[in-house]
Design a protein around this motif. Sequence first.
Motif, PDB file in Angstrom:
ATOM      1  N   THR A 117       0.848  -1.277  -0.066  1.00 46.34           N
ATOM      2  CA  THR A 117      -0.205  -0.073  -0.015  1.00 46.34           C
ATOM      3  C   THR A 117       0.826   1.395   0.036  1.00 46.34           C
ATOM      4  N   SER A 118       0.344   2.528  -0.526  1.00 45.95           N
ATOM      5  CA  SER A 118       1.061   3.669  -0.551  1.00 45.95           C
ATOM      6  C   SER A 118       1.295   4.241   0.886  1.00 45.95           C
ATOM      7  N   ASP A 119       0.103   4.084   1.734  1.00 43.28           N
ATOM      8  CA  ASP A 119       0.332   4.347   3.052  1.00 43.28           C
ATOM      9  C   ASP A 119       1.494   3.815   3.854  1.00 43.28           C
ATOM     10  N   PHE A 120       1.648   2.381   3.495  1.00 45.81           N
ATOM     11  CA  PHE A 120       2.900   1.816   4.254  1.00 45.81           C
ATOM     12  C   PHE A 120       4.216   2.481   3.570  1.00 45.81           C
ATOM     13  N   TYR A 121       4.293   2.557   2.184  1.00 47.22           N
ATOM     14  CA  TYR A 121       5.477   2.886   1.719  1.00 47.22           C
ATOM     15  C   TYR A 121       5.946   4.454   2.170  1.00 47.22           C
ATOM     16  N   LEU A 122       4.765   5.223   1.946  1.00 52.13           N
ATOM     17  CA  LEU A 122       5.061   6.743   2.322  1.00 52.13           C
ATOM     18  C   LEU A 122       5.482   7.013   3.719  1.00 52.13           C
ATOM     19  N   SER A 123       4.830   6.158   4.716  1.00 47.97           N
ATOM     20  CA  SER A 123       5.113   6.380   6.051  1.00 47.97           C
ATOM     21  C   SER A 123       6.526   5.756   6.445  1.00 47.97           C
ATOM     22  N   TYR A 124       6.865   4.663   6.030  1.00 50.10           N
ATOM     23  CA  TYR A 124       8.057   4.074   6.312  1.00 50.10           C
ATOM     24  C   TYR A 124       9.285   5.182   5.897  1.00 50.10           C
ATOM     25  N   HIS A 125       9.336   5.607   4.582  1.00 49.71           N
ATOM     26  CA  HIS A 125      10.338   6.433   3.890  1.00 49.71           C
ATOM     27  C   HIS A 125      10.170   7.931   4.854  1.00 49.71           C
ATOM     28  N   LEU A 126       9.092   8.251   5.278  1.00 41.85           N
ATOM     29  CA  LEU A 126       9.028   9.599   5.882  1.00 41.85           C
ATOM     30  C   LEU A 126       9.567   9.483   7.389  1.00 41.85           C
ATOM     31  N   TYR A 127       9.350   8.236   7.816  1.00 47.69           N
ATOM     32  CA  TYR A 127       9.902   8.138   9.257  1.00 47.69           C
ATOM     33  C   TYR A 127      11.596   8.162   9.162  1.00 47.69           C
ATOM     34  N   ILE A 128      11.985   7.543   8.118  1.00 43.43           N
ATOM     35  CA  ILE A 128      13.503   7.343   7.665  1.00 43.43           C
ATOM     36  C   ILE A 128      14.002   9.090   7.657  1.00 43.43           C
ATOM     37  N   VAL A 129      13.335   9.695   6.939  1.00 44.90           N
ATOM     38  CA  VAL A 129      13.573  11.082   6.514  1.00 44.90           C
ATOM     39  C   VAL A 129      13.412  12.018   7.883  1.00 44.90           C
ATOM     40  N   ALA A 130      12.451  11.796   8.706  1.00 47.93           N
ATOM     41  CA  ALA A 130      12.119  12.517  10.003  1.00 47.93           C
ATOM     42  C   ALA A 130      13.468  12.017  10.898  1.00 47.93           C
ATOM     43  N   CYS A 131      13.924  10.785  10.997  1.00 46.95           N
ATOM     44  CA  CYS A 131      14.963  10.587  11.778  1.00 46.95           C
ATOM     45  C   CYS A 131      16.145  11.179  11.407  1.00 46.95           C
ATOM     46  N   ALA A 132      16.292  11.175  10.220  1.00 47.43           N
ATOM     47  CA  ALA A 132      17.577  11.945   9.565  1.00 47.43           C
ATOM     48  C   ALA A 132      17.423  13.482  10.096  1.00 47.43           C
ATOM     49  N   GLY A 133      16.277  14.038   9.906  1.00 50.29           N
ATOM     50  CA  GLY A 133      16.224  15.398  10.369  1.00 50.29           C
ATOM     51  C   GLY A 133      16.303  15.575  11.886  1.00 50.29           C
ATOM     52  N   ALA A 134      16.079  14.703  12.603  1.00 50.29           N
ATOM     53  CA  ALA A 134      16.346  14.881  14.220  1.00 50.29           C
ATOM     54  C   ALA A 134      17.801  14.765  14.254  1.00 50.29           C
ATOM     55  N   GLY A 135      18.578  13.902  13.383  1.00 45.02           N
ATOM     56  CA  GLY A 135      20.021  13.929  13.626  1.00 45.02           C
ATOM     57  C   GLY A 135      20.644  14.828  13.199  1.00 45.02           C
ATOM     58  N   ALA A 136      20.125  15.721  12.233  1.00 48.72           N
ATOM     59  CA  ALA A 136      20.725  17.105  11.482  1.00 48.72           C
ATOM     60  C   ALA A 136      20.467  18.138  12.676  1.00 48.72           C
ATOM     61  N   THR A 137      19.391  17.867  13.289  1.00 47.06           N
ATOM     62  CA  THR A 137      19.166  19.054  14.225  1.00 47.06           C
ATOM     63  C   THR A 137      20.227  18.901  15.500  1.00 47.06           C
ATOM     64  N   VAL A 138      20.357  17.714  15.743  1.00 46.38           N
ATOM     65  CA  VAL A 138      21.237  17.163  16.874  1.00 46.38           C
ATOM     66  C   VAL A 138      22.512  17.939  16.588  1.00 46.38           C
ATOM     67  N   ILE A 139      23.061  17.452  15.315  1.00 52.30           N
ATOM     68  CA  ILE A 139      24.354  18.287  14.815  1.00 52.30           C
ATOM     69  C   ILE A 139      24.239  19.707  14.777  1.00 52.30           C
ATOM     70  N   ALA A 140      23.123  20.385  14.317  1.00 51.98           N
ATOM     71  CA  ALA A 140      23.301  21.884  14.368  1.00 51.98           C
ATOM     72  C   ALA A 140      23.401  22.500  15.675  1.00 51.98           C
ATOM     73  N   LEU A 141      22.725  21.865  16.636  1.00 56.78           N
ATOM     74  CA  LEU A 141      22.591  22.213  18.209  1.00 56.78           C
ATOM     75  C   LEU A 141      24.255  22.163  18.660  1.00 56.78           C
ATOM     76  N   ILE A 142      24.807  21.019  18.385  1.00 55.89           N
ATOM     77  CA  ILE A 142      26.268  20.976  18.823  1.00 55.89           C
ATOM     78  C   ILE A 142      27.026  21.915  18.216  1.00 55.89           C
ATOM     79  N   HIS A 143      26.831  22.295  16.904  1.00 57.09           N
ATOM     80  CA  HIS A 143      27.629  23.364  16.161  1.00 57.09           C
ATOM     81  C   HIS A 143      27.200  24.559  17.023  1.00 57.09           C
ATOM     82  N   PHE A 144      25.811  25.111  17.042  1.00 54.20           N
ATOM     83  CA  PHE A 144      25.620  26.444  17.941  1.00 54.20           C
ATOM     84  C   PHE A 144      26.344  26.066  19.310  1.00 54.20           C
ATOM     85  N   LEU A 145      26.376  25.082  20.106  1.00 51.39           N
ATOM     86  CA  LEU A 145      26.953  24.903  21.258  1.00 51.39           C
ATOM     87  C   LEU A 145      28.351  25.338  21.499  1.00 51.39           C
TER      88      LEU A 145
END
Length: 264
Positions: free
Chosen positions: A191-219
């Motif tokens: 289903t498209s819901d499964f495919y889309l949700s799975y890949h969006l969760y991956i991107v969201a996790c990558a976004g959270a990691g990028a935010t952590v790196i940005a905050l370390i940079h800010f620190l």
Amino acid sequence: MCCIKCLGGVPYASLVATILCFSGVALFCGCGHVALTGTVTILETHFSKVTSDHAMLTDIIQLMQYVIYGIASFFFLYGIILLAEGFYTTSAVKELHSEFKTTICGRCISGMFVFLTYILGVAWLGVFGFSAVPVFLFYNMWSTCATMKSPMANLTNIDSICVDVRQYGIIPWNATPGKACGSTLGDICNTSDFYLSYHLYIVACAGAGATVIALIHFLMILSANWAYLKDASHMHAYQDIKMKEERELQDITSRSKECLNSYT
């Protein structure tokens, strides 16, 4: 010449950290919001067809979506504030506002930003770990579907292969059907819901990691700025004492010359 001076006043490190922070928060909030909606659709359609069984989960997901709105708004403002603080500590602006930057208030504000950014960095580490949980759950379901489709598996009865989401605590044990097996599981993965949700969760996790790196940079940036303000304060205090001593020395010299002239 004016352009070179303006470019010299740009805090490139803070600018890069701000762009990375905005990008990470945008990916996490946008993709996470859509992925949560898709997750509810999958659960309601295939795993929990009785509304009362997943009512609490639906409320929690709606609350998380509202929290996402708050996170996006807060970090938009906080990123702009940190970028402005970076502009105030560049060489071009320090020449114009040196008196402000050496006050106790300026050092306290910089120290407050260091502490707050540290707390937010630790919190986002938790968010990063939490965002990896749905990626793990969807990956398990996806790998199970891939195993059923693989010709190397040599399965005689695919109906014995099931995914039971109740074991993860997402829905209660009395939810019906609670699990999907065989061809039904394969249909869910297609289903498209499964495919889309799975890949969006991956991107969201990558976004959270990028935010952590940005905050370390800010620190790191804020810590360097705070150290500079502290050193600048000591330097200004030393210069004030030196100027005072030079003035006193000039007064003594002028008085001695006057006395000598009066004797002669």
